[in-house]
Design a protein around this motif. Structure first.
Motif, PDB file in Angstrom:
ATOM      1  N   ALA A  11       0.863  -1.182   0.000  1.00  0.00           N
ATOM      2  CA  ALA A  11       0.000   0.000   0.000  1.00  0.00           C
ATOM      3  C   ALA A  11       0.894   1.225   0.000  1.00  0.00           C
ATOM      4  O   ALA A  11       2.015   1.189   0.516  1.00  0.00           O
ATOM      5  CB  ALA A  11      -0.908  -0.001   1.227  1.00  0.00           C
ATOM      6  N   GLY A  12       0.400   2.291  -0.608  1.00  0.00           N
ATOM      7  CA  GLY A  12       1.210   3.506  -0.647  1.00  0.00           C
ATOM      8  C   GLY A  12       0.628   4.521  -1.613  1.00  0.00           C
ATOM      9  O   GLY A  12      -0.553   4.441  -1.970  1.00  0.00           O
ATOM     10  N   TRP A  13       1.492   5.462  -2.009  1.00  0.00           N
ATOM     11  CA  TRP A  13       1.077   6.547  -2.877  1.00  0.00           C
ATOM     12  C   TRP A  13       1.595   6.335  -4.299  1.00  0.00           C
ATOM     13  O   TRP A  13       2.717   5.836  -4.486  1.00  0.00           O
ATOM     14  CB  TRP A  13       1.626   7.875  -2.357  1.00  0.00           C
ATOM     15  CG  TRP A  13       0.919   8.376  -1.149  1.00  0.00           C
ATOM     16  CD1 TRP A  13      -0.105   9.268  -1.103  1.00  0.00           C
ATOM     17  CD2 TRP A  13       1.178   8.003   0.219  1.00  0.00           C
ATOM     18  NE1 TRP A  13      -0.500   9.488   0.195  1.00  0.00           N
ATOM     19  CE2 TRP A  13       0.270   8.722   1.022  1.00  0.00           C
ATOM     20  CE3 TRP A  13       2.066   7.119   0.847  1.00  0.00           C
ATOM     21  CZ2 TRP A  13       0.233   8.596   2.410  1.00  0.00           C
ATOM     22  CZ3 TRP A  13       2.037   6.997   2.227  1.00  0.00           C
ATOM     23  CH2 TRP A  13       1.123   7.735   2.994  1.00  0.00           C
TER      24      TRP A  13
ATOM     25  N   ARG B 284       7.156   5.708   2.966  1.00  0.00           N
ATOM     26  CA  ARG B 284       8.311   6.289   3.663  1.00  0.00           C
ATOM     27  C   ARG B 284       9.583   5.497   3.403  1.00  0.00           C
ATOM     28  O   ARG B 284      10.694   6.016   3.475  1.00  0.00           O
ATOM     29  CB  ARG B 284       8.017   6.299   5.167  1.00  0.00           C
ATOM     30  CG  ARG B 284       9.014   7.053   6.005  1.00  0.00           C
ATOM     31  CD  ARG B 284       8.682   6.913   7.483  1.00  0.00           C
ATOM     32  NE  ARG B 284       9.647   6.102   8.182  1.00  0.00           N
ATOM     33  CZ  ARG B 284       9.464   5.570   9.381  1.00  0.00           C
ATOM     34  NH1 ARG B 284       8.319   5.744  10.011  1.00  0.00           N
ATOM     35  NH2 ARG B 284      10.403   4.852   9.953  1.00  0.00           N
ATOM     36  N   TYR B 285       9.407   4.207   3.092  1.00  0.00           N
ATOM     37  CA  TYR B 285      10.559   3.321   3.076  1.00  0.00           C
ATOM     38  C   TYR B 285      11.182   3.160   1.693  1.00  0.00           C
ATOM     39  O   TYR B 285      12.274   2.629   1.563  1.00  0.00           O
ATOM     40  CB  TYR B 285      10.162   1.963   3.651  1.00  0.00           C
ATOM     41  CG  TYR B 285       9.412   2.102   4.961  1.00  0.00           C
ATOM     42  CD1 TYR B 285      10.104   2.267   6.164  1.00  0.00           C
ATOM     43  CD2 TYR B 285       8.015   2.112   5.005  1.00  0.00           C
ATOM     44  CE1 TYR B 285       9.426   2.416   7.369  1.00  0.00           C
ATOM     45  CE2 TYR B 285       7.328   2.256   6.204  1.00  0.00           C
ATOM     46  CZ  TYR B 285       8.039   2.404   7.378  1.00  0.00           C
ATOM     47  OH  TYR B 285       7.366   2.569   8.566  1.00  0.00           O
TER      48      TYR B 285
ATOM     49  N   ARG C  36       6.051  15.085   2.214  1.00  0.00           N
ATOM     50  CA  ARG C  36       6.195  13.812   1.493  1.00  0.00           C
ATOM     51  C   ARG C  36       7.482  13.759   0.681  1.00  0.00           C
ATOM     52  O   ARG C  36       7.886  12.685   0.230  1.00  0.00           O
ATOM     53  CB  ARG C  36       5.013  13.617   0.535  1.00  0.00           C
ATOM     54  CG  ARG C  36       3.737  13.232   1.234  1.00  0.00           C
ATOM     55  CD  ARG C  36       2.638  12.914   0.225  1.00  0.00           C
ATOM     56  NE  ARG C  36       1.350  12.849   0.901  1.00  0.00           N
ATOM     57  CZ  ARG C  36       0.174  12.930   0.300  1.00  0.00           C
ATOM     58  NH1 ARG C  36       0.124  13.064  -1.020  1.00  0.00           N
ATOM     59  NH2 ARG C  36      -0.929  12.854   0.994  1.00  0.00           N
TER      60      ARG C  36
ATOM     61  N   ARG D 270      11.721  14.347   4.405  1.00  0.00           N
ATOM     62  CA  ARG D 270      11.608  13.089   5.144  1.00  0.00           C
ATOM     63  C   ARG D 270      12.952  12.700   5.737  1.00  0.00           C
ATOM     64  O   ARG D 270      13.054  12.344   6.919  1.00  0.00           O
ATOM     65  CB  ARG D 270      11.093  11.983   4.221  1.00  0.00           C
ATOM     66  CG  ARG D 270      10.967  10.642   4.901  1.00  0.00           C
ATOM     67  CD  ARG D 270      10.455   9.577   3.959  1.00  0.00           C
ATOM     68  NE  ARG D 270      11.228   9.462   2.738  1.00  0.00           N
ATOM     69  CZ  ARG D 270      12.445   8.936   2.646  1.00  0.00           C
ATOM     70  NH1 ARG D 270      13.053   8.479   3.722  1.00  0.00           N
ATOM     71  NH2 ARG D 270      13.057   8.862   1.482  1.00  0.00           N
TER      72      ARG D 270
ATOM     73  N   GLU E  70      13.929  12.231   9.665  1.00  0.00           N
ATOM     74  CA  GLU E  70      14.517  10.963  10.127  1.00  0.00           C
ATOM     75  C   GLU E  70      15.847  11.226  10.830  1.00  0.00           C
ATOM     76  O   GLU E  70      16.144  10.629  11.868  1.00  0.00           O
ATOM     77  CB  GLU E  70      14.706  10.006   8.943  1.00  0.00           C
ATOM     78  CG  GLU E  70      13.393   9.400   8.451  1.00  0.00           C
ATOM     79  CD  GLU E  70      13.529   8.569   7.171  1.00  0.00           C
ATOM     80  OE1 GLU E  70      12.525   7.959   6.764  1.00  0.00           O
ATOM     81  OE2 GLU E  70      14.625   8.556   6.567  1.00  0.00           O
TER      82      GLU E  70
END
Lengths: 582, 582
Positions: free
Chosen positions: A22-24, A42-43, A132, A137, A141
Motif C-alpha cells: 500500500a502507498g502513494w 516512507r521506506y 512527502r 523526510r 529521520e
C-alpha cells in the motif's frame, strides 16, 4: 494490516512471493501494452506492473490512477526486465492481480519530487504535501536519530531526563516572553519558558546531579530568517563540576553523535578565548576550517598621510592565498560586499602580491613599495596572494572583516561542507555595556559565574570580568553554549544588583532561586544546544526550517493551520481580557 | 571535578584507596571520641568518620556541620567496624583527612527523610528540598527510565519521534484551551495544544507511517485532585493499519515496559466491549483483578410490592465472597458510602448467605426465603457470602455499583498492588448525547471513525453507532486510549455536521485537515497514553503529582515560583490587551 511488506523491502529473494503493498502513486507510465506504477511510501519505491493483454480491466484501472492516489495492491513479486540499480527494490517488480483505491487525490499544487516546483509560501500552506518529499523526510529521520542518540548517550552517562514546566512565570530580562492568561486567576499570567534555566538549577539544588531534557523553548522576538518563535534545546546541567568537566562531557556527546549518525570521527577540539577569537577572527564563532587570520597593520599603516588609516582605531586585514588574480570587477564586488548596510564598511583596500614579489595596491598614492613590503612581511604573503584591509573602530572593523573573511572562504572553496572543525570559545566577558540603557547586561545570563580570580573586580571594574562561560562552535556555527553558575546566594544577589535589579524586583522574579541557594546548593554548571541548528548542521544545510516538521514563517505565522487567529468574545471574557486595538 | 567517586559507589574492594567525595550532610552523630557523618548524593549514602584524638580541629569542624550542608571531603576508604548490610556502601567508611564546606544550609522547613513531617503546601513551596527525598528521586528516575524505554521500543519498531508545534490554534471543541496572545498580530492568539491530534494525522497524510512523541499537552480545566493544567502524553499514530494492528503494537509496548522496568511478565490482555464493561462492571475502566461481576435481579426482584425495586429501571447487585460476617456497623458504613453525594445512591440492600444456606436480608419484609434463594442462585452465592444490591436508573445505578464493587474489592484485599490485569475496552459509542446542549458530542473526538458496518446509521440513528475506539485499562486505571480515524474528507465533513458545526466553523477550525484529506490520506489510527499516570502506575501509587518534578496545585498555581502572576503594563500594551477586572 493493509500490507504484507512496505515499499522499500522486496528484493530478488522474494521473487515468486504473493505480497500486498500500500502507498502513494508517485508516477504512472504507459509503455505499449504495459502500465508501470511507482508505488511510494516512507521506506522506498516499488514498481508495479499491469499487463493490458493479461487483464485489460485491471490495466485500465491502473491507467486512471492520478499522482498521489493512495492504493493497495495484491500481486506476485517477479524479476524486472530492465533493472534499476539506483533503487533498493530495482531488481523486482509486482505483477499486480488486484488493485484497490484507498483514497483519491486532487492534483497537488506542486510536484512531490526532490527538486520541487513549489514556492515557499505554497509549500508551507500544504506542508503535508511538502513533507512527502524525500529531502524533508530524510531531515526528520535525521532529527529523530539525533534525538534518540543524544538521549542514549546522556542516559548511559547517568543523566536523567526530567521534564520542567511550560507554564512558568514572566521575567522581563532578555528577550520577550510569550504569556498565557490565567482564567482561574483573572488578570494574572503564566509565561512560556525561554529556557528551563532556573528549573535545571533548582534540580541541581534538589540533588539530581546530572539532568538533561530535549525541550521546547519560546521567544517572542521579531523574527529573523533563521529564527522561530518556538525552538528546541538539548538542555543539560551537572553538579559538582568545573568547566573542564562540562567541556569534556559534551565534547564526547557531540563526538558520539558524529560517529553514530554520520560515521565521522570528529578531530580534536581547539580552544580559543573570546578575546583571542575576536582578535584573530573578529567573531565569537569563527569558522576555523581555514586560516586567513587577521593581521593588524595599525603600526605600519598609520602616519603615511592616508586619512582613512590615520583616523582609524585599527587597521586590520586578511591575506587571501592565491587570489591576486582577482579582476578589477571581482575586487569591486568585494568592495560592494563590505559596503552593504548589513556589513557597513566605508571601503576596502587591497594589495596584490605580484609574481615577482612586488606589490600593487589600491593605495599606492600613500604607500611606496617599501611600505607595502612591510605589509607583505606582516602577512607572510607570497606571490599570487591578495591582501584585503579594513580600517575603523576596533569592534566594528573586526566584525566587518569577519564577514569578508567568510566570504573569501566561500569564494576560494575553503569551507568544505564535509570537513568539520570543532572549537570551544571560552572566557567570555561576564557583562556587556548597554549604551542605550546606560547599564550592564549579562552577556550569557544573570546566573553565570564570574571567574573566581576576577571576583575582586566586582566592585571596581565589573566590565573587565571574565566568566566561566563557553560556546561550542563548529564550522562557524554556534551549536551550544553554557556556563558554570553562581551557587552562592550572596553573589547571586550582588549580580542582580550590578544588573540594575532592585532588591524587590530580584526577589519577585528570582526569589525562589535565591531561596533555594540558602539550603545547600552544590557547585554546578551546564550547557544548552540548539537542536534545530544541530540537525541542520548534521544535514549539511543552514535552513533550520527544513528540519522542523511544522515551522512558522518570518511573521511567526503557521500558514497551514492559519494561526494565530481571533478567539471568541466568550473566551476573552472568561480570561478577563479586552483587546485594545485590532 | 569535585569528587573521585559518588556516594553510592565505594565497596570493600576500595579499602585503602584515597578518595574525594562531595554531597549533602544527611546526619551527624557523635559517639564518644568519634563523629560520623552520613554523606548523601543521588546515588547513595557513604559514612564519613572523624576521630577526635587523631585530629581534633577536623573533628570539631565536622561537629559543626548542619543538616543539608554541602561538603567535600578527602580521605581513605577503611573497613567499617559495625557493618550495615542495608546500605550498598555499608561495609566501608571514609576516614576523613580534609573537609571543605562548599555551601552552608539553613535548617530545612521539613525533614529530608522517606517519611517527611512537611505538609503538602510547604513541600510544594520548597520543592527543591522535597525533591531530595528518596521517594521523589526514585519516582523521577522511574519516569526517566519509562520514557527512555518507550523511545527505544518505538524507535526499534520504526516509529519516528517528530516534534509538533506548541503554538497552534484555538478550537472551541471539548475542554478549554490555554491561549497565547500574539504581539506581532495584535488581537490574535495562538493556543497551546490539548493534544497533537490533528498534527499527527497530518503526519500520516505526509507519509510518515509511524509517528510518536512524548509531548506536553495543556487543558484549562477546573482542576480535580489528580489533574494538572499541563500533562505529558505518549502520543502515537500509524498509517495503513486496522484496529487490531494498533492493539497488538501497543500491547507489546506496555509489555516491554513492564518487562524492562519492573521485570514483570504481563499476563494476556482481556478484551471487553464498552457495552459489556458497563453491564458487567458498571465502568468503562473496570478493575478485573477480581471478579465480583454484576448480576441483574430485575426480573426476580420486581413485583413483590417493594416500591424501591418496582419503580427501578434496573435491580443489580454484587456478591462479596465471605463477607457475610460483616457487622451491622460495617453494613451501615457501606450504606453511608453509597449514599455519599459523590456516589448518590438512595440506599443499599444486603442479603447474607448463612452457614446453613438460608438467607437473611434487609428486605425480608418483601421477600421470602424462596425469593431470596432465587437471588442466591442467580449469584451462585455460597454460605458466608454477602449480596449487595442497588436499584434505580440503569446508567446511574451501574456507576454507583461500580464504586461499591471497588470499595468491596479494597475491603476484601482483592486489589493487590503487585498483580496486573490488563484489558482492552473496545467498541465505544461514537457519540454521546449532551442533554444540556441538546446535541451530540464526540465521545472520543471528532476524528474517530465509525465502525464501517454502522455507517448506514449515520443519518437514521447516529446515537447507536459504535466507533473503532479503544482504551487500555490496567487495574481499573485508563492508561491510554485511541481510535481508527476518519480519512475520508466527505465522512469527516458529515461528522462535523452531526456534531453541530456549521460549514464555516468546520472550515475555519479544521479546514487544513479536510484539505489534507483531499490529497491522498491513508487509512490511519493511533493511541495516546497518559505518561504521568503510567509512571504513577509503575510506581505503585495513584498520585501523579509525585511523578512530576514541578507540579501545580489544585488551583493551577506553582507555589515555588509563585505563578501565575501579574505582568507589566508595558507587556500588556505590547500585546494590545486590557484587563477587565482583577
Amino acid at each position: 494490516m493493509y500490507r504484507s511488506h512496505h515499499c522499500g523491502e522486496l528484493r530478488s529473494e522474494n521473487i515468486g512471493h504473493e505480497v500486498t503493498l500500500a502507498g502513494w502513486v508517485q508516477r504512472t507510465r504507459n509503455m505499449g501494452g504495459m502500465t508501470f506504477v511507482d508505488l511510494r511510501d516512507r521506506y522506498g519505491i516499488t514498481q508495479l506492473s499491469f499487463n493490458l493483454e493479461k487483464d485489460e480491466k485491471l490495466c485500465e484501472a491502473a491507467r486512471k490512477l492520478g499522482r498521489e492516489f493512495v492504493i493497495q495492491v495484491q500481486g506476485v513479486v517477479i524479476e524486472r526486465e530492465s533493472k534499476n540499480d539506483r533503487l533498493d527494490t530495482g531488481h523486482i517488480e509486482i505483477e499486480v492481480r488486484e488493485l484497490k483505491v484507498l483514497n483519491e487525490s486532487q492534483t497537488p499544487p506542486f510536484t512531490i519530487e526532490d527538486e520541487t516546483d513549489g514556492g515557499e509560501e505554497v509549500r508551507m500552506k500544504y506542508r503535508y504535501l511538502d513533507l512527502r518529499r524525500n529531502p524533508l523526510r530524510k531531515n526528520l529521520e535525521l532529527r529523530h536519530k539525533l534525538g534518540f542518540e543524544t538521549r542514549k548517550f546522556l542516559s548511559d552517562q547517568g543523566f536523567l531526563e526530567i521534564e520542567t514546566p511550560y507554564l512558568i512565570k514572566s521575567t522581563p530580562e532578555g528577550a520577550r516572553d510569550f504569556v498565557v492568561p490565567s482564567r482561574m486567576h483573572g488578570g494574572e499570567f503564566y509565561a512560556l519558558p525561554q529556557s528551563p534555566q532556573t528549573f535545571k538549577q533548582i534540580l541541581m539544588v534538589g540533588g539530581y546531579d546530572r539532568y538533561f531534557q530535549i525541550v521546547r523553548c519560546f521567544r517572542d522576538e521579531d523574527l529573523r530568517a533563521d529564527r522561530q518563535p518556538e525552538f528546541t534545546q538539548i538542555d543539560c546541567e551537572m553538579a559538582f563540576v568545573e568547566q573542564e568537566d562540562i567541556l569534556n562531557t559534551f565534547e564526547s556527546l557531540v563526538r558520539h553523535l558524529f560517529q553514530e549518525v554520520k560515521g565521522i570521527d570528529l578531530p580534536d577540539y581547539q580552544r580559543l578565548t573570546y578575546a583571542e577569537a575576536m582578535r584573530r577572527y573578529g567573531s565569537d564563532k569563527p569558522d576555523i576550517r581555514f586560516d586567513m587570520e587577521f593581521v593588524e597593520l595599525t603600526d605600519v599603516a598609520q602616519g603615511k598621510d592616508f586619512v582613512v588609516f590615520d583616523s582609524a582605531e585599527i587597521v586590520v586585514g586578511i591575506c587571501a592565498k592565491g587570489a591576486a588574480s582577482y579582476t578589477r570587477k571581482q575586487l569591486d564586488q568585494l568592495t560592494d560586499f563590505v559596503k552593504r548596510p548589513q556589513i557597513g564598511a566605508k571601503g576596502l583596500i587591497y594589495c596584490r602580491v605580484n609574481e615577482d614579489g612586488s606589490m600593487k595596491s589600491s593605495v599606492d598614492k600613500f604607500f611606496n613599495e617599501a611600505d607595502l613590503q612591510q605589509w607583505k612581511s606582516k602577512f607572510n604573503a607570497e606571490p599570487g596572494d591578495l591582501i584585503l584591509v579594513l580600517a575603523g573602530e576596533t569592534d566594528k572593523t573586526r566584525k566587518q572583516l569577519n564577514e569578508l573573511r567568510l566570504e573569501m572562504g566561500n569564494q576560494l572553496g575553503l569551507r568544505d561542507s564535509k570537513t568539520y572543525a570543532p572549537l570551544w570559545v571560552i572566557d567570555f566577558p561576564l557583562l556587556e555595556w548597554d549604551e542605550d540603557g546606560k547599564r550592564f547586561l549579562a552577556m550569557h545570563h544573570p546566573f553565570t559565574s564570574p571567574k573566581p580570580e576576577h571576583l575582586s573586580l566586582l566592585d571596581s571594574d565589573p566590565g573587565s570580568i571574565n566568566a566561566n562561560a563557553y560556546d561550542m562552535v563548529i564550522n562557524g556555527v554556534e551549536l551550544g553554549g553554557g556556563s558554570i553558575r553562581i551557587h552562592d546566594q550572596k553573589l547571586q544577589a550582588r549580580m542582580f544588583e550590578i544588573l540594575g535589579f532592585t532588591k524587590e524586583e530580584a526577589e519577585k522574579q528570582f526569589g525562589f532561586l535565591m531561596g533555594a541557594f540558602k539550603y545547600g546548593a552544590p557547585p554546578h554548571g551546564g550547557i544548552a544546544f540548539g537542536f534545530d541548528r544541530l540537525a541542520a548542521m548534521f544535514g549539511g544545510t543552514d535552513s533550520i526550517r527544513d528540519y522542523i516538521a511544522f515551522p512558522k514563517n518570518n511573521a511567526g505565522r503557521d500558514l497551514m493551520i492559519d494561526s494565530p487567529s481571533s478567539i471568541s468574545a466568550d473566551q476573552l471574557e472568561e480570561l478577563s481580557l479586552n483587546i485594545t486595538q485590532e
